[in-house]
Design a protein around this motif. Structure first.
Motif, mmCIF file in Angstrom:
data_model
loop_
_atom_site.group_PDB
_atom_site.id
_atom_site.type_symbol
_atom_site.label_atom_id
_atom_site.label_comp_id
_atom_site.label_asym_id
_atom_site.label_seq_id
_atom_site.Cartn_x
_atom_site.Cartn_y
_atom_site.Cartn_z
ATOM 1 N N LEU A 18 0.830 -1.203 0.000
ATOM 2 C CA LEU A 18 0.000 0.000 0.000
ATOM 3 C C LEU A 18 0.867 1.257 0.000
ATOM 4 C CD1 LEU A 18 -2.917 1.051 0.119
ATOM 5 C CD2 LEU A 18 -2.732 1.060 2.612
ATOM 6 N N ILE A 19 1.942 1.251 0.783
ATOM 7 C CA ILE A 19 2.840 2.405 0.847
ATOM 8 C C ILE A 19 3.469 2.672 -0.517
ATOM 9 C CG2 ILE A 19 5.018 3.251 1.808
ATOM 10 C CD1 ILE A 19 4.292 1.773 4.401
ATOM 11 N N LEU A 20 3.952 1.622 -1.157
ATOM 12 C CA LEU A 20 4.589 1.786 -2.464
ATOM 13 C C LEU A 20 3.575 2.141 -3.547
ATOM 14 C CD1 LEU A 20 7.184 -1.090 -2.203
ATOM 15 C CD2 LEU A 20 7.705 1.325 -2.522
ATOM 16 N N GLU A 21 2.331 1.697 -3.376
ATOM 17 C CA GLU A 21 1.288 2.056 -4.334
ATOM 18 C C GLU A 21 1.027 3.560 -4.304
ATOM 19 O OE1 GLU A 21 -3.399 1.161 -4.474
ATOM 20 O OE2 GLU A 21 -2.152 -0.622 -4.754
ATOM 21 N N TYR A 22 0.895 4.116 -3.101
ATOM 22 C CA TYR A 22 0.712 5.566 -2.982
ATOM 23 C C TYR A 22 1.948 6.324 -3.471
ATOM 24 C CZ TYR A 22 -3.607 4.945 -0.312
ATOM 25 O OH TYR A 22 -4.885 4.623 0.068
ATOM 26 N N LEU A 23 3.126 5.774 -3.169
ATOM 27 C CA LEU A 23 4.367 6.399 -3.620
ATOM 28 C C LEU A 23 4.446 6.395 -5.144
ATOM 29 C CD1 LEU A 23 7.026 7.635 -2.571
ATOM 30 C CD2 LEU A 23 8.042 5.344 -2.745
ATOM 31 N N ALA A 24 3.943 5.330 -5.762
ATOM 32 C CA ALA A 24 3.947 5.245 -7.224
ATOM 33 C C ALA A 24 3.092 6.348 -7.837
ATOM 34 C CB ALA A 24 3.429 3.868 -7.662
ATOM 35 N N ARG A 30 4.455 13.600 -10.096
ATOM 36 C CA ARG A 30 5.500 14.611 -10.057
ATOM 37 C C ARG A 30 6.404 14.520 -11.293
ATOM 38 N NH1 ARG A 30 3.887 18.589 -8.030
ATOM 39 N NH2 ARG A 30 6.017 19.364 -8.339
ATOM 40 N N TYR A 31 6.645 13.318 -11.740
ATOM 41 C CA TYR A 31 7.444 13.118 -12.961
ATOM 42 C C TYR A 31 6.708 13.697 -14.169
ATOM 43 C CZ TYR A 31 10.549 10.610 -16.229
ATOM 44 O OH TYR A 31 11.445 10.274 -17.213
ATOM 45 N N TYR A 32 5.399 13.494 -14.217
ATOM 46 C CA TYR A 32 4.583 14.058 -15.301
ATOM 47 C C TYR A 32 4.658 15.589 -15.287
ATOM 48 C CZ TYR A 32 0.398 16.096 -17.319
ATOM 49 O OH TYR A 32 -0.456 16.911 -18.014
ATOM 50 N N VAL A 33 4.521 16.183 -14.119
ATOM 51 C CA VAL A 33 4.601 17.646 -14.003
ATOM 52 C C VAL A 33 5.964 18.146 -14.476
ATOM 53 C CG1 VAL A 33 4.606 19.587 -12.378
ATOM 54 C CG2 VAL A 33 2.899 17.767 -12.151
ATOM 55 N N TYR A 34 7.023 17.419 -14.097
ATOM 56 C CA TYR A 34 8.385 17.784 -14.516
ATOM 57 C C TYR A 34 8.523 17.751 -16.035
ATOM 58 C CZ TYR A 34 13.354 17.001 -15.488
ATOM 59 O OH TYR A 34 14.627 17.062 -16.012
ATOM 60 N N LEU A 35 8.034 16.689 -16.662
ATOM 61 C CA LEU A 35 8.132 16.573 -18.116
ATOM 62 C C LEU A 35 7.291 17.636 -18.819
ATOM 63 C CD1 LEU A 35 7.955 12.682 -18.594
ATOM 64 C CD2 LEU A 35 9.982 14.154 -18.715
ATOM 65 N N PHE A 118 2.387 10.954 -20.823
ATOM 66 C CA PHE A 118 2.125 10.037 -19.707
ATOM 67 C C PHE A 118 3.005 8.787 -19.738
ATOM 68 C CE2 PHE A 118 -2.003 12.230 -20.310
ATOM 69 C CZ PHE A 118 -2.134 12.780 -19.048
ATOM 70 N N VAL A 119 3.668 8.518 -20.867
ATOM 71 C CA VAL A 119 4.350 7.238 -21.047
ATOM 72 C C VAL A 119 5.362 6.956 -19.942
ATOM 73 C CG1 VAL A 119 5.963 5.959 -22.512
ATOM 74 C CG2 VAL A 119 3.992 7.095 -23.536
ATOM 75 N N PHE A 120 6.329 7.840 -19.765
ATOM 76 C CA PHE A 120 7.402 7.566 -18.804
ATOM 77 C C PHE A 120 6.938 7.652 -17.352
ATOM 78 C CE2 PHE A 120 9.541 9.007 -22.716
ATOM 79 C CZ PHE A 120 10.209 7.828 -23.008
ATOM 80 N N PRO A 121 6.052 8.591 -16.994
ATOM 81 C CA PRO A 121 5.505 8.558 -15.636
ATOM 82 C C PRO A 121 4.745 7.270 -15.337
ATOM 83 C CG PRO A 121 5.173 10.727 -16.584
ATOM 84 C CD PRO A 121 5.684 9.852 -17.681
ATOM 85 N N ILE A 122 4.015 6.749 -16.322
ATOM 86 C CA ILE A 122 3.288 5.493 -16.113
ATOM 87 C C ILE A 122 4.255 4.346 -15.884
ATOM 88 C CG2 ILE A 122 1.864 3.747 -17.249
ATOM 89 C CD1 ILE A 122 0.288 5.992 -18.556
ATOM 90 N N ILE A 123 5.315 4.263 -16.702
ATOM 91 C CA ILE A 123 6.294 3.190 -16.545
ATOM 92 C C ILE A 123 6.941 3.244 -15.159
ATOM 93 C CG2 ILE A 123 8.483 2.247 -17.378
ATOM 94 C CD1 ILE A 123 7.722 3.177 -20.174
ATOM 95 N N VAL A 124 7.334 4.454 -14.736
ATOM 96 C CA VAL A 124 7.950 4.607 -13.418
ATOM 97 C C VAL A 124 6.958 4.224 -12.319
ATOM 98 C CG1 VAL A 124 8.854 6.293 -11.770
ATOM 99 C CG2 VAL A 124 9.616 6.344 -14.147
ATOM 100 N N GLY A 125 5.701 4.643 -12.462
ATOM 101 C CA GLY A 125 4.686 4.320 -11.474
ATOM 102 C C GLY A 125 4.445 2.823 -11.376
#
Length: 247
Positions: A18-24, A30-35, A118-125
């Motif tokens: 659950l912790i890692l799910e929220y972190l994802a 945040r990665y999406y906002v950065y890109l 969304f591609v790279f943020p989704i992969i990281v998530g």
């Protein structure tokens, strides 16, 4: 380290998944906002917000619906219904999000493709979430079948199983850098990167499902595999066009 990994901190047992799910979700956004800040977005801020909301709603519905369809023969008791409500899958989330975006775009009249950001943020998530799935062992239905291969691991039930979450982590690393290479070296049209991601990830998931102990099949395929086929059919025009251009 023992799997399932549920450490106790200050007397409280932590749910690592659950912790890692929220972190994802947090790191992915945040990665999406950065890109988004690094490149010019052809879609207006208001329309982009509508698209994100459509994706979120579609993903919420799709993840739960496909999660239920993984075991549609379950007895509808109060306990099972609560379990079904909490059951979700990233595959349903991705395809449901796709449909939610397309519906919202038709409503607001947006013609530009919106998925590449969304591609790279989704992969990281997904990568972060899969770490949580691995640490959860047999508590999450992402483990593999019993195996005698050298890759077999005890995921919490004393049996050697395919660590399918680890297989996926390796694939996601390859996919991330592969998509980066394609983005840099190919002249893809806007939206094609997201299509390639969907086709690649759903293709991988179709194959990895054969290593999982699924209990419900239609025409010899699990619910996830049927969804993979639907996704490939959805993008058939894209596949056909690219094959034609390559020939």
């Amino acid at each position: 380290m023992q799997i399932p990994f549920e450490p106790t901190v200050f007397g409280y047992q932590l749910n690592s998944h659950l912790i890692l799910e929220y972190l994802a979700f947090f790191i992915g956004f945040r990665y999406y906002v950065y890109l988004k800040r690094k490149q010019t977005d052809a879609i207006s801020s208001n329309n982009r917000l509508s698209i994100i909301l459509g994706a979120a709603l579609g993903a919420l519905i799709g993840s739960r619906l496909v999660g239920v369809l993984e075991n549609p023969m379950i007895e509808f008791t109060t306990q099972n219904l609560l379990q079904l409500v909490n059951t979700k899958t990233i595959m349903g989330g991705l395809f449901g999000g796709l449909l939610g975006v397309e519906l919202i775009k038709k409503i607001i009249g947006e013609k530009q493709s919106s998925g590449d950001l969304f591609v790279f943020p989704i992969i990281v998530g997904i990568f972060i979430g899969r770490i949580g799935c691995f640490l959860s062992g047999i508590n999450e239905f992402t483990y593999g079948k019993v195996t005698n291969s050298v890759f077999g691991m005890d995921l919490g039930d004393g049996l050697l199983r395919h660590p399918t979450s680890l297989y996926e982590l390796v694939f996601l690393v390859i996919l991330y850098f592969g998509m980066k290479w394609v983005q840099k070296n190919s002249n893809l049209k806007n939206g094609d990167l997201f299509k390639l991601f969907m086709l690649s990830y759903f293709g991988f998931r179709f194959g990895i499902e054969f290593l999982k102990p699924n209990v419900f099949y239609v025409f010899g395929l699990s619910s996830i595999q049927i969804l993979c086929v639907i996704c490939w059919l959805y993008y058939y025009k894209f596949n056909h066009q690219n094959l034609k251009n390559a020939s």
